[in-house]
Design an enzyme around this catalytic site. Sequence first.
Site, PDB file in Angstrom:
ATOM      1  N   SER A 119       6.015  -5.072  -1.221  1.00 21.52           N
ATOM      2  CA  SER A 119       5.883  -3.660  -1.574  1.00 21.52           C
ATOM      3  C   SER A 119       6.213  -2.790  -0.356  1.00 21.52           C
ATOM      4  O   SER A 119       7.340  -2.781   0.111  1.00 21.52           O
ATOM      5  CB  SER A 119       4.485  -3.398  -2.127  1.00 21.52           C
ATOM      6  OG  SER A 119       4.395  -2.121  -2.717  1.00 21.52           O
ATOM      7  N   ALA A 120       5.240  -2.076   0.193  1.00 23.69           N
ATOM      8  CA  ALA A 120       5.504  -1.250   1.375  1.00 23.69           C
ATOM      9  C   ALA A 120       6.039  -2.088   2.526  1.00 23.69           C
ATOM     10  O   ALA A 120       6.893  -1.643   3.300  1.00 23.69           O
ATOM     11  CB  ALA A 120       4.233  -0.522   1.814  1.00 23.69           C
TER      12      ALA A 120
ATOM     13  N   GLY B 148       0.856  -1.183   0.000  1.00 27.09           N
ATOM     14  CA  GLY B 148       0.000   0.000   0.000  1.00 27.09           C
ATOM     15  C   GLY B 148       0.888   1.227   0.000  1.00 27.09           C
ATOM     16  O   GLY B 148       1.842   1.305  -0.769  1.00 27.09           O
TER      17      GLY B 148
ATOM     18  N   GLU C 272       9.277  -6.192 -10.105  1.00 25.08           N
ATOM     19  CA  GLU C 272       8.155  -7.058  -9.785  1.00 25.08           C
ATOM     20  C   GLU C 272       8.475  -8.477 -10.217  1.00 25.08           C
ATOM     21  O   GLU C 272       9.040  -8.704 -11.282  1.00 25.08           O
ATOM     22  CB  GLU C 272       6.882  -6.543 -10.451  1.00 25.08           C
ATOM     23  CG  GLU C 272       6.434  -5.217  -9.875  1.00 25.08           C
ATOM     24  CD  GLU C 272       5.107  -4.737 -10.437  1.00 25.08           C
ATOM     25  OE1 GLU C 272       4.587  -5.395 -11.365  1.00 25.08           O
ATOM     26  OE2 GLU C 272       4.593  -3.713  -9.959  1.00 25.08           O
TER      27      GLU C 272
ATOM     28  N   HIS D  62       9.075  -2.624  -6.822  1.00 32.73           N
ATOM     29  CA  HIS D  62       8.491  -2.223  -8.118  1.00 32.73           C
ATOM     30  C   HIS D  62       9.530  -1.518  -8.988  1.00 32.73           C
ATOM     31  O   HIS D  62       9.207  -0.632  -9.775  1.00 32.73           O
ATOM     32  CB  HIS D  62       7.288  -1.290  -7.916  1.00 32.73           C
ATOM     33  CG  HIS D  62       6.201  -1.839  -7.051  1.00 32.73           C
ATOM     34  ND1 HIS D  62       5.289  -2.763  -7.494  1.00 32.73           N
ATOM     35  CD2 HIS D  62       5.890  -1.580  -5.748  1.00 32.73           C
ATOM     36  CE1 HIS D  62       4.445  -3.049  -6.500  1.00 32.73           C
ATOM     37  NE2 HIS D  62       4.791  -2.352  -5.431  1.00 32.73           N
TER      38      HIS D  62
END
Length: 242
Positions: free
Chosen positions: A123-124, A91, A195, A160
Amino acid sequence: MISKQILALSSSRVGDEAYLESAAASIKNFLGDATLQIAFIPFALVSKHYYKYVSDVQDALKDLPHNITLVDHHNAKSIIEQSDVILVGGGNTFKLLHDIYKAGILEILQDKINTGSPYIGWSAGANIAAPTIGTTNDMPVIEPQSFKALNVFPFQINPHYHNQKPEGFNGETRNQRLFEFVKMNPSVKVVGLPEGTALQLKESVLQFFGSYEGTLISAGKDNAKPTTRQIKPGEDISFLLT
């Protein structure tokens, strides 16, 4: 000696795959077959639809033998302390770190990870394994108490990661932004995770996994010009731990 166990995934999806499809296989390999209690931290989600978020994660990982429990602000400390594994979703990284500080769980998380509890984030959730969130791609939608993160890796992560520059685009590429970071922080390296790639730390060995090459960005000699080098899938990059 207790060794940290960390799985940092670039993203929750790879291409057109289903949610956490590739991640599920990596998580299964990382955790093994024993039934474990997993604390899921959803704080990176700006909408705060946490029950929907944990439901999506539980559904995506339903073939794994583990029990996944939602961490919310009212139960964060007790759920984390009772868990075997920490799982942190993606997120907005600023929102995630802001809420971790607000819930008063940064040091609890650090203690769990540093004493051997497995940590998994995408991700985060991968971003905050670094010393700071200074190499996130996210906009600062909210101001955390500090940019200091879990610091369970001694290097920065850029999930990413890509370095394409569309024709006619006059903004900075990802490399140019990360070059700025290492220029200002010459002692800190950055791992760019495209990714479909991940970092796994287990038994004091740090490996890069995935279908693509990663990128290691460092300050140049005497901080003159930043340098990059490719990281091969399966490569042992344990030298980054020292």
